[in-house]
Design a protein around this motif. Structure first.
Motif, short mmCIF file in Angstrom:
data_model
loop_
_atom_site.label_atom_id
_atom_site.label_comp_id
_atom_site.label_asym_id
_atom_site.label_seq_id
_atom_site.Cartn_x
_atom_site.Cartn_y
_atom_site.Cartn_z
N ARG A 187 0.81 -1.22 0.00
CA ARG A 187 0.00 0.00 0.00
C ARG A 187 0.84 1.27 0.00
NH1 ARG A 187 -4.78 -0.29 4.32
NH2 ARG A 187 -5.20 1.70 3.30
N ILE A 188 2.15 1.15 0.12
CA ILE A 188 2.99 2.35 -0.01
C ILE A 188 2.82 2.87 -1.43
CG2 ILE A 188 5.36 3.21 -0.04
CD1 ILE A 188 6.05 1.10 2.03
N PRO A 189 2.43 4.13 -1.60
CA PRO A 189 2.18 4.65 -2.95
C PRO A 189 3.37 4.45 -3.88
CG PRO A 189 1.45 6.21 -1.28
CD PRO A 189 2.20 5.14 -0.56
N THR A 190 3.07 4.00 -5.07
CA THR A 190 4.14 3.69 -6.04
C THR A 190 5.01 4.90 -6.31
OG1 THR A 190 2.74 2.02 -7.09
CG2 THR A 190 4.60 2.88 -8.38
N GLU A 191 4.37 6.09 -6.47
CA GLU A 191 5.16 7.26 -6.84
C GLU A 191 6.10 7.68 -5.71
OE1 GLU A 191 1.31 8.62 -5.09
OE2 GLU A 191 1.87 7.24 -6.70
N ILE A 192 5.71 7.44 -4.45
CA ILE A 192 6.59 7.79 -3.33
C ILE A 192 7.77 6.82 -3.27
CG2 ILE A 192 6.74 8.04 -0.83
CD1 ILE A 192 5.12 10.20 -2.24
N ALA A 193 7.48 5.52 -3.40
CA ALA A 193 8.56 4.53 -3.38
C ALA A 193 9.53 4.75 -4.54
CB ALA A 193 7.97 3.12 -3.44
N GLN A 194 8.98 5.04 -5.72
CA GLN A 194 9.84 5.25 -6.89
C GLN A 194 10.65 6.55 -6.76
OE1 GLN A 194 10.44 3.23 -9.38
NE2 GLN A 194 9.02 1.66 -8.73
N ALA A 195 10.05 7.58 -6.21
CA ALA A 195 10.76 8.84 -6.02
C ALA A 195 11.91 8.68 -5.02
CB ALA A 195 9.80 9.94 -5.56
N MET A 196 11.65 7.94 -3.93
CA MET A 196 12.71 7.69 -2.96
C MET A 196 13.84 6.90 -3.61
SD MET A 196 12.60 5.64 0.70
CE MET A 196 12.33 4.05 -0.07
N LEU A 197 13.49 5.88 -4.41
CA LEU A 197 14.51 5.09 -5.08
C LEU A 197 15.30 5.95 -6.07
CD1 LEU A 197 15.87 2.41 -5.73
CD2 LEU A 197 14.01 1.92 -7.32
N ALA A 198 14.62 6.81 -6.82
CA ALA A 198 15.31 7.68 -7.79
C ALA A 198 16.29 8.60 -7.09
CB ALA A 198 14.28 8.49 -8.58
N GLY A 199 15.90 9.15 -5.95
CA GLY A 199 16.82 10.01 -5.20
C GLY A 199 18.03 9.25 -4.71
N ILE A 200 17.82 8.00 -4.29
CA ILE A 200 18.93 7.16 -3.84
C ILE A 200 19.89 6.88 -5.00
CG2 ILE A 200 19.49 4.83 -3.05
CD1 ILE A 200 16.83 4.95 -1.45
N LEU A 201 19.31 6.59 -6.18
CA LEU A 201 20.13 6.20 -7.33
C LEU A 201 20.89 7.37 -7.95
CD1 LEU A 201 17.67 3.78 -9.18
CD2 LEU A 201 19.57 3.17 -7.68
N LEU A 202 20.37 8.58 -7.76
CA LEU A 202 20.93 9.73 -8.47
C LEU A 202 22.42 9.91 -8.20
CD1 LEU A 202 20.49 12.19 -10.27
CD2 LEU A 202 19.94 13.50 -8.20
N GLN A 203 22.82 9.81 -6.93
CA GLN A 203 24.22 10.04 -6.60
C GLN A 203 25.14 9.06 -7.33
OE1 GLN A 203 25.14 10.59 -2.40
NE2 GLN A 203 23.04 11.20 -1.97
N LEU A 204 24.75 7.78 -7.36
CA LEU A 204 25.59 6.80 -8.05
C LEU A 204 25.58 7.00 -9.56
CD1 LEU A 204 25.27 3.28 -6.36
CD2 LEU A 204 27.34 4.51 -6.94
N CYS A 205 24.44 7.42 -10.11
CA CYS A 205 24.36 7.62 -11.55
C CYS A 205 25.15 8.84 -12.02
CB CYS A 205 22.90 7.73 -12.00
SG CYS A 205 22.01 6.16 -11.88
N LEU A 206 25.45 9.75 -11.11
CA LEU A 206 26.31 10.88 -11.45
C LEU A 206 27.78 10.50 -11.45
CD1 LEU A 206 24.63 13.73 -9.34
CD2 LEU A 206 24.61 13.50 -11.83
N ALA A 207 28.11 9.35 -10.82
CA ALA A 207 29.51 8.96 -10.65
C ALA A 207 30.29 8.84 -11.96
CB ALA A 207 29.59 7.66 -9.86
N PRO A 208 29.72 8.26 -13.03
CA PRO A 208 30.52 8.17 -14.26
C PRO A 208 30.98 9.52 -14.79
CG PRO A 208 28.58 6.76 -14.40
CD PRO A 208 28.42 7.60 -13.18
N PHE A 209 30.15 10.53 -14.64
CA PHE A 209 30.47 11.84 -15.20
C PHE A 209 31.38 12.64 -14.27
CE2 PHE A 209 26.29 10.28 -16.39
CZ PHE A 209 26.51 10.04 -17.74
#
Length: 390
Positions: free
Chosen positions: A123-145
């Motif tokens: 029941r955790i809203p999909t958009e909240i879970a996905q937004a939290m995951l996106a924020g977590i992933l952002l730092q690592l996805c910036l690493a190549p650049f």
């Protein structure tokens, strides 16, 4: 001499399983390594964590596939490892992180065993879970650049290899990028006169006695459980259903939870149903539908063989140029980041709560010794329940 049609039919699932293990390990171990190191693991403890996880879910894959005759494949929690990178060291250090991993395993097992808890997570809203995951992933996805600015001669070939392979063979993009990175590491080590620590090439399990602190439980265990369930277990079950298989949900989730708790003292953070690599063992390339469970068994055995490489990858990371391992990890997560952002902002009426969740999770701040992911989840739920209401 030509092989019989029956032998060819058996070869398909065995080969598919071997590919599943190879792609699953090489495409995400860099993320797991970065996550374990971020929360305080030493190189030997990180190698122990890789070994424990790979052996743990390799054995579980074989057991579940043989019992249920379904191509169930498992993996470590790649988004969970990205969460560890964004969280960083917690109060109590590595033993406290290990304690949080144990709690994560217990929570996952309870979610699988108690339907009410599973319903609450769902029941955790999909958009909240996905937004939290996106924020977590952002730092690592910036690493190549970011690494490109520090070590362009080593990182640029890795990025180019990933781009080209993404165009012609997307499944192999990260393994090919990893292969190029290994070449770059060899060149860099030769130029600097460094050599691999041969004593660490053979991995061994290293016990850490867990300790429990509230900041680690709240900042690691709770968001790690939510991320693992929402972005790994639920999609993993959906992949199996999409190929027409009945998912042994309770036994699989309970097994991964218990397995996580058992490997945690050796450095393993979380295991779960495979999501991205699940299609390799369950899809048409794995042969006749009634024999695809063999692909899962083959994948489990493949992981047990590959586990011996845990010490080697950690030794390579020790002599790697700055940022190159993180660059491979970031490239491996770009697809997940794009998917998470799409899921987070798909519904216009919930974009405010999703946007705030994403930004707070991406900030990487720590409040009261608790990481940003937990606070991002609370903020997103609060805003969605108030400002986003029609």
């Amino acid at each position: 001499m030509s092989r019989s049609p029956d032998a060819v039919r058996w070869q398909q699932p065995v080969t598919a399983g071997a590919v599943t293990a190879l792609v699953g390990f090489t495409s995400s171990f860099a993320v797991v390594l970065a996550g374990l190191r971020a929360v305080g693991a030493s190189p030997s403890q990180a190698a122990s964590g890789l070994l424990a996880l790979t052996v743990g879910f390799g054995l579980l894959i074989v057991g579940l596939a043989l019992v249920h005759r379904v191509p169930v494949t498992l993996a470590w929690s790649t988004p969970g490892a990205a969460l560890l990178v964004s969280t960083g060291a917690v109060e109590g250090g590595w033993p406290a992180a290990v304690g949080a991993f144990v709690v994560t395993g217990v929570l996952i097992a309870l979610i699988g065993a108690v339907p009410l808890l599973g319903d609450l997570v769902a029941r955790i809203p999909t958009e909240i879970a996905q937004a939290m995951l996106a924020g977590i992933l952002l730092q690592l996805c910036l690493a190549p650049f970011l690494a490109l600015a520090d070590s362009p001669g080593y990182v640029l070939p890795v990025i180019l290899a990933w781009l080209v392979t993404s165009r012609v063979a997307p499944r192999w993009a990260v393994p090919v990028a990893l292969l190029v990175a290994v070449g770059a590491i060899a060149v860099a080590a030769n130029r600097s006169g460094q050599s691999l620590d041969t004593a660490s090439l053979v991995p061994r399990l290293e016990w850490t006695t867990p300790t429990w602190t509230w900041p680690a439980i709240v900042g690691i265990a709770l968001p790690l459980t939510i991320v693992t369930m929402a972005s790994q277990n639920l999609p993993g079950a959906a992949v199996l259903r999409s190929f027409g298989f009945s998912v042994p949900w309770r036994s699989s989730v309970v097994a991964t939870g218990v397995g996580t708790a058992l490997v945690a003292p050796f450095g393993g953070h979380a295991m779960n149903l495979a999501a991205l690599s699940a299609a390799l063992a369950a899809g048409d390339e794995a042969g006749p539908r009634e024999r695809r469970w063999v692909a899962a068994v083959s994948a489990g055995v493949g992981y047990l063989v590959i586990a011996a490489a845990a010490g080697l990858v950690v030794a390579l990371a020790a002599v790697a140029p700055p940022g190159i391992i993180e660059a491979v990890a970031g490239l491996a997560l770009i697809g997940a980041l794009v998917g998470s952002l799409q899921g987070a902002f798909e519904q216009p009426r919930h974009r405010t709560s999703a946007g705030l969740t994403f930004l707070l999770a991406a900030s990487g701040i720590s409040l009261l010794s608790v990481g940003a992911a937990f606070w991002a989840l609370l903020l997103g739920l609060a805003v969605r329940a108030t400002l986003d209401r029609p």
